[in-house]
Design a protein around this motif. Structure first.
Motif, PDB file in Angstrom:
ATOM      1  N   ASP A 240       0.830  -1.206   0.000  1.00 26.82           N
ATOM      2  CA  ASP A 240       0.000   0.000   0.000  1.00 26.82           C
ATOM      3  C   ASP A 240       0.862   1.253   0.000  1.00 26.82           C
ATOM      4  O   ASP A 240       0.548   2.237  -0.696  1.00 26.82           O
ATOM      5  CB  ASP A 240      -0.933  -0.002   1.220  1.00 26.82           C
ATOM      6  N   TYR A 241       1.937   1.218   0.773  1.00 32.97           N
ATOM      7  CA  TYR A 241       2.845   2.362   0.875  1.00 32.97           C
ATOM      8  C   TYR A 241       3.496   2.651  -0.486  1.00 32.97           C
ATOM      9  O   TYR A 241       3.530   3.796  -0.942  1.00 32.97           O
ATOM     10  CB  TYR A 241       3.915   2.049   1.927  1.00 32.97           C
ATOM     11  N   PHE A 242       4.017   1.603  -1.137  1.00 28.28           N
ATOM     12  CA  PHE A 242       4.661   1.787  -2.441  1.00 28.28           C
ATOM     13  C   PHE A 242       3.653   2.214  -3.505  1.00 28.28           C
ATOM     14  O   PHE A 242       3.943   3.070  -4.333  1.00 28.28           O
ATOM     15  CB  PHE A 242       5.357   0.492  -2.866  1.00 28.28           C
ATOM     16  N   ASN A 243       2.469   1.601  -3.477  1.00 29.63           N
ATOM     17  CA  ASN A 243       1.459   1.940  -4.482  1.00 29.63           C
ATOM     18  C   ASN A 243       0.936   3.360  -4.331  1.00 29.63           C
ATOM     19  O   ASN A 243       0.407   3.939  -5.283  1.00 29.63           O
ATOM     20  CB  ASN A 243       0.288   0.952  -4.406  1.00 29.63           C
ATOM     21  N   ALA A 244       1.080   3.921  -3.121  1.00 29.26           N
ATOM     22  CA  ALA A 244       0.659   5.305  -2.885  1.00 29.26           C
ATOM     23  C   ALA A 244       1.742   6.295  -3.302  1.00 29.26           C
ATOM     24  O   ALA A 244       1.605   7.506  -3.095  1.00 29.26           O
ATOM     25  CB  ALA A 244       0.314   5.499  -1.409  1.00 29.26           C
ATOM     26  N   ASN A 245       2.814   5.752  -3.909  1.00 28.33           N
ATOM     27  CA  ASN A 245       3.926   6.577  -4.410  1.00 28.33           C
ATOM     28  C   ASN A 245       4.633   7.373  -3.325  1.00 28.33           C
ATOM     29  O   ASN A 245       5.122   8.484  -3.574  1.00 28.33           O
ATOM     30  CB  ASN A 245       3.437   7.526  -5.517  1.00 28.33           C
ATOM     31  N   HIS A 246       4.673   6.810  -2.118  1.00 30.49           N
ATOM     32  CA  HIS A 246       5.467   7.436  -1.071  1.00 30.49           C
ATOM     33  C   HIS A 246       6.955   7.219  -1.377  1.00 30.49           C
ATOM     34  O   HIS A 246       7.308   6.384  -2.219  1.00 30.49           O
ATOM     35  CB  HIS A 246       5.129   6.829   0.291  1.00 30.49           C
ATOM     36  N   LYS A 247       7.800   7.934  -0.688  1.00 28.14           N
ATOM     37  CA  LYS A 247       9.239   7.834  -0.919  1.00 28.14           C
ATOM     38  C   LYS A 247       9.731   6.421  -0.640  1.00 28.14           C
ATOM     39  O   LYS A 247       9.504   5.871   0.428  1.00 28.14           O
ATOM     40  CB  LYS A 247       9.977   8.824  -0.010  1.00 28.14           C
ATOM     41  N   ARG A 248      10.408   5.838  -1.630  1.00 26.14           N
ATOM     42  CA  ARG A 248      10.968   4.509  -1.434  1.00 26.14           C
ATOM     43  C   ARG A 248      12.321   4.620  -0.729  1.00 26.14           C
ATOM     44  O   ARG A 248      13.078   5.551  -0.989  1.00 26.14           O
ATOM     45  CB  ARG A 248      11.121   3.781  -2.767  1.00 26.14           C
ATOM     46  N   PRO A 249      12.628   3.674   0.130  1.00 28.00           N
ATOM     47  CA  PRO A 249      13.857   3.755   0.917  1.00 28.00           C
ATOM     48  C   PRO A 249      15.079   3.294   0.123  1.00 28.00           C
ATOM     49  O   PRO A 249      14.952   2.564  -0.870  1.00 28.00           O
ATOM     50  CB  PRO A 249      13.586   2.785   2.070  1.00 28.00           C
ATOM     51  N   ASP A 250      16.241   3.708   0.590  1.00 29.89           N
ATOM     52  CA  ASP A 250      17.479   3.187   0.014  1.00 29.89           C
ATOM     53  C   ASP A 250      17.620   1.708   0.357  1.00 29.89           C
ATOM     54  O   ASP A 250      18.053   0.906  -0.465  1.00 29.89           O
ATOM     55  CB  ASP A 250      18.690   3.964   0.552  1.00 29.89           C
ATOM     56  N   ILE A 251      17.238   1.349   1.588  1.00 32.98           N
ATOM     57  CA  ILE A 251      17.324  -0.035   2.039  1.00 32.98           C
ATOM     58  C   ILE A 251      16.044  -0.407   2.782  1.00 32.98           C
ATOM     59  O   ILE A 251      15.562   0.356   3.618  1.00 32.98           O
ATOM     60  CB  ILE A 251      18.536  -0.258   2.961  1.00 32.98           C
ATOM     61  N   LEU A 252      15.513  -1.572   2.467  1.00 29.76           N
ATOM     62  CA  LEU A 252      14.328  -2.092   3.144  1.00 29.76           C
ATOM     63  C   LEU A 252      14.744  -3.228   4.070  1.00 29.76           C
ATOM     64  O   LEU A 252      15.436  -4.158   3.655  1.00 29.76           O
ATOM     65  CB  LEU A 252      13.332  -2.604   2.100  1.00 29.76           C
TER      66      LEU A 252
END
Length: 209
Positions: free
Chosen positions: A42-54
């Motif tokens: 949901d977070y990624f699909n909402a186009n929030h900032k993606r992290p350098d490392i997950l």
């Protein structure tokens, strides 16, 4: 600019403690803490900032680490991800690596080693535990020509989900012979486990997965 970290773990106390540790490092900061893979989707699909490392827990309700890693491989294969685990489950870790995971962290890891893991993924793209750190320092100059064709065949099978018994059957060899190939590769690649062997092979593009 600080490198960003996103934590996905359903154990709130552990996740918050991990967040505090990451934020204590000068060059890193946690931008979000989520409870499961579905929240990450949901977070990624909402186009929030993606992290350098997950930092991704493996065992979670709703959507576990395996399912999340599979989703990431399909939609964001470039995302650098480290698996978090309570126990060294070889089969699961190898599956995670095959789906693009860059390494794994045991949850009882020392803070110094944890920082090293973040730095390794940020710079080289992969994290290797201390057991193979030394050899990675000069891996770029290592000659793999001393691996025989059968050893290379075994290495490809070892980087799959097959058990050693299934590898023996696939190669029409006895389990004892397979044990010999395994020990030979451990020695030549200077690793101590199947996971270490798989990570080494993937990192150095000896095996394509």
């Amino acid at each position: 600019m600080k490198k960003t970290i996103l934590i996905v773990d359903d154990h709130t106390l552990f996740a918050l403690s991990l967040q505090g540790l990451v934020n204590s490092f000068q060059e890193y900061e946690v931008i979000k803490v989520l409870k499961n893979g579905q929240e990450l989707v949901d977070y990624f699909n909402a186009n929030h900032k993606r992290p350098d490392i997950l930092l991704l827990d493996i065992r979670m309700p709703v959507m576990d680490g395996m399912a999340t890693m599979s989703w990431l491989k399909e939609h964001f294969p470039e995302q650098k991800t480290l698996a978090l685990t309570m126990e060294h489950d070889e089969e699961i870790i190898i599956k995670m690596i095959r789906m693009g995971c860059r390494g794994y962290l045991l949850k009882d890891i020392e803070p110094e080693e944890f920082l090293y893991a973040l730095e390794s993924v940020a710079t080289s793209g992969f994290y290797f535990s201390e057991e193979i750190v030394e050899v990675m320092d000069h891996s770029s100059s290592k000659n793999y020509g001393d691996l025989s064709n059968r050893e290379m065949e075994f290495l490809n099978h070892a980087c799959s989900e097959k058990t050693y018994k299934e590898v023996a059957e696939e190669m029409n060899l006895s389990p004892k012979t397979i044990d010999g190939y395994r020990e030979s590769l451990f020695s030549k690649l200077q690793v101590k486990s199947r996971v270490g062997m798989v990570l080494f092979a993937v990192k150095n593009e000896i095996v394509k997965i």
